[in-house]
Design an enzyme around this catalytic site. Sequence first.
Site: not given
Lengths: 441, 441
Positions: B111, B186, B192, B206, B224, B253, B281
């Site tokens: 940001s 993480r 994951r 959100q 995110g 990517d 992703h």
Amino acid sequence: MAVAELSTSYTKTSTRFHSSQLSLSSSSSRFSDHFRRSFRPLPRTRNATISCSVTSDQVQTPIPVQAESPKGKSECYGVFCLTYDLKAEEETKSWKKLINIAVSGAAGMISNHLLFKLASGEVFGPDQPIALKLLGSERSIQALEGVAMELEDSLFPLLREVSIGIDPYEVFQDAEWALLIGAKPRGPGMERADLLDINGQIFAEQGKALNASASRNVKVMVVGNPCNTNALICMKNAPNIPAKNFHALTRLDENRAKCQLALKAGVFYDQVSNMTIWGNHSTTQVPDFLNARINGLPVKEVIKDHKWLEEEFTEKVQKRGGVLIQKWGRSSAASTAVSIVDAIKALITPTPEGDWFSSGVYTNGNPYGIAEDIVFSMPCRSKGDGDYELVKEVIFDDYLLSRIRKTEAELLAEKRCVAHLTGDGIAFCDLPEDTMLPGEM
Amino acid sequence: MAVAELSTSYTKTSTRFHSSQLSLSSSSSRFSDHFRRSFRPLPRTRNATISCSVTSDQVQTPIPVQAESPKGKSECYGVFCLTYDLKAEEETKSWKKLINIAVSGAAGMISNHLLFKLASGEVFGPDQPIALKLLGSERSIQALEGVAMELEDSLFPLLREVSIGIDPYEVFQDAEWALLIGAKPRGPGMERADLLDINGQIFAEQGKALNASASRNVKVMVVGNPCNTNALICMKNAPNIPAKNFHALTRLDENRAKCQLALKAGVFYDQVSNMTIWGNHSTTQVPDFLNARINGLPVKEVIKDHKWLEEEFTEKVQKRGGVLIQKWGRSSAASTAVSIVDAIKALITPTPEGDWFSSGVYTNGNPYGIAEDIVFSMPCRSKGDGDYELVKEVIFDDYLLSRIRKTEAELLAEKRCVAHLTGDGIAFCDLPEDTMLPGEM
């Protein structure tokens, strides 16, 4: 901020004498031809790192990489080692001629913002292809590769060349702009005098390198602190480059001053104009509320609280960096980068009618009676040709003059501290107090 | 990257079942009206921090600050609390209507690059004034103030409002763009699956907030990680916002893939086009060299080393972030921010004839036979109106299809892991391997 490291030593006493490294007698103005010759660099071993991720087994098409160019000293990086022909492509053939922009401290946080602004076209415009020449240190060369990788991955169409290195003589080759951001940060217990010496040696070296390698009309923007005196040292070591081309960045101070006046007046910041920062980029600097305007009116007519102007305004401007560190835990890299962009744009676009901008420039026949032969922030106007002229329509009162005298005295004292680096003889250092701006190193 | 913190708990087992927090039965597509009502947020205490450095004793002119506006929940910052009238000024009256851009993780490094690009006009153009609405956490609120201070000091003419807060319902109010960058990194030993749950809860919240507060046509860009499934969760929790408006960022990517093909082919990166990233992703993503073009030619006609394309190219793209961390010690904040800018611009400017871009979008009637009801990166084209359409002129071979099936399977597994967050019933988590991209958290 990344550090351009040079082996250096200094003694730690509060009053210092340095013998002149160059055995030059004291000189209050630009050097004679005799001394200019003295400054030419000796032949030296080139030790810039060459890093290029295009290797012969990878590239299939027969395009030579720049590492094989006649000069034999390209230090291109990755995809930027590839040749291209701007005139051959429909979209690029109307572009201007490529310009070389050298940036020191290129692995630091300010540069991390600035380089992407330069590469995006935000600074020099959408038809100006650029080459970035990044100067780092042996310690930061890996980080420089990281920066170059991120620039690769950003696919900026205007960014045609990126090279990295640690030898300023190579990195500054043909540079049309030199943005000198890297400087040694002040370590624990280090005084401003120590910093002046240690960074002064870096900027003396870089001045010599600019003198030897850069474009004859290179514009030099010094950001690394103490930036005014660093700019003076750099300039004195580059006698073949016009003294007028050297700038010390006071634009962040100007921007902060405008914002604080806007806040106080309850107007949006675009209503504040004619803001001068006088003098040194230190706590003696003078944000000038006498000549500044809000909605075209003198500040004092809009802000009736003159006590605030005289007693609080300057401190608010200067404490900004310190408050930021408290809140954010980091120094003002992003807004510093923005102010560097503003400072460059101020020189390459015509100054709006009636307005001006501040820059630390060489005092050589200034109309304000400020001592000659220092780098002093003053109000400037530009036709947009990269050059500037000083603004004559400013007024002074006793309050403003007394403060200008104080910052002038400091810069003269700083100059005495670095006489051994400017060719002005024996250094004598008696800086009375710590005037580093809060939040700066 | 800053963390949008929510109190959350999760159990640590390799196979997980989550009872649905919302007691919804499994549903494979968008919710019925009944369920939509269930998602409406309950009345809740608003706890956003109000921080405004213009106080009544400072402001002299009688301009009300926004904190006194009818809505009563402005969280403006500093100079951005001042009112202004764009139509009253000569320079601004031809500007477009102000747009609200919400950014989460606003105190993080990505940001820190992105906000200054948005504010400078680089993204939305020189006649588009913007309001930035910054979402942070209780822990980062001080840092957010630091960011707002630097934005103040940058004097961007187009940046008219900055507000900060920690309540997404307030910060997303009337947002026309929501750039969701903040996510929990993480931690050590976290799998994951854990990350999917913990961040999924943030993105569920959100999504509800966007559904309640944002513009009905808000464009949502999820950065995110794990961004595809986070985008799916966010979308599922915002049933009143078109599913088509949700994007997961795969543009970095795409950019990296273009750069690696350029390097291999020995051409400048602007010669590579039609680059699709298919799928997630993650390391199962598929950079598509079958449909990509170099100088208008199929990649395989230019790069004859097909073994490299099949065995090394994808890894080169994916390892980029890890190599950067090794060299530079930091993650790719600057180039990620550039790719977010690219992703936004791709939606607001017409796609060049014959080319396309990649974005992770909702699979709802896709022409490729990819499973419906997931967020999958696919080739898109835009008329520049903020919307997109999928590209039909792509070809597949067995190699490409088999890899697409693998990333599709992963996304379906991720979806099962977060069923409790999407309203699809009981979660069942059996992700086979760690597919986080190197250098990402």
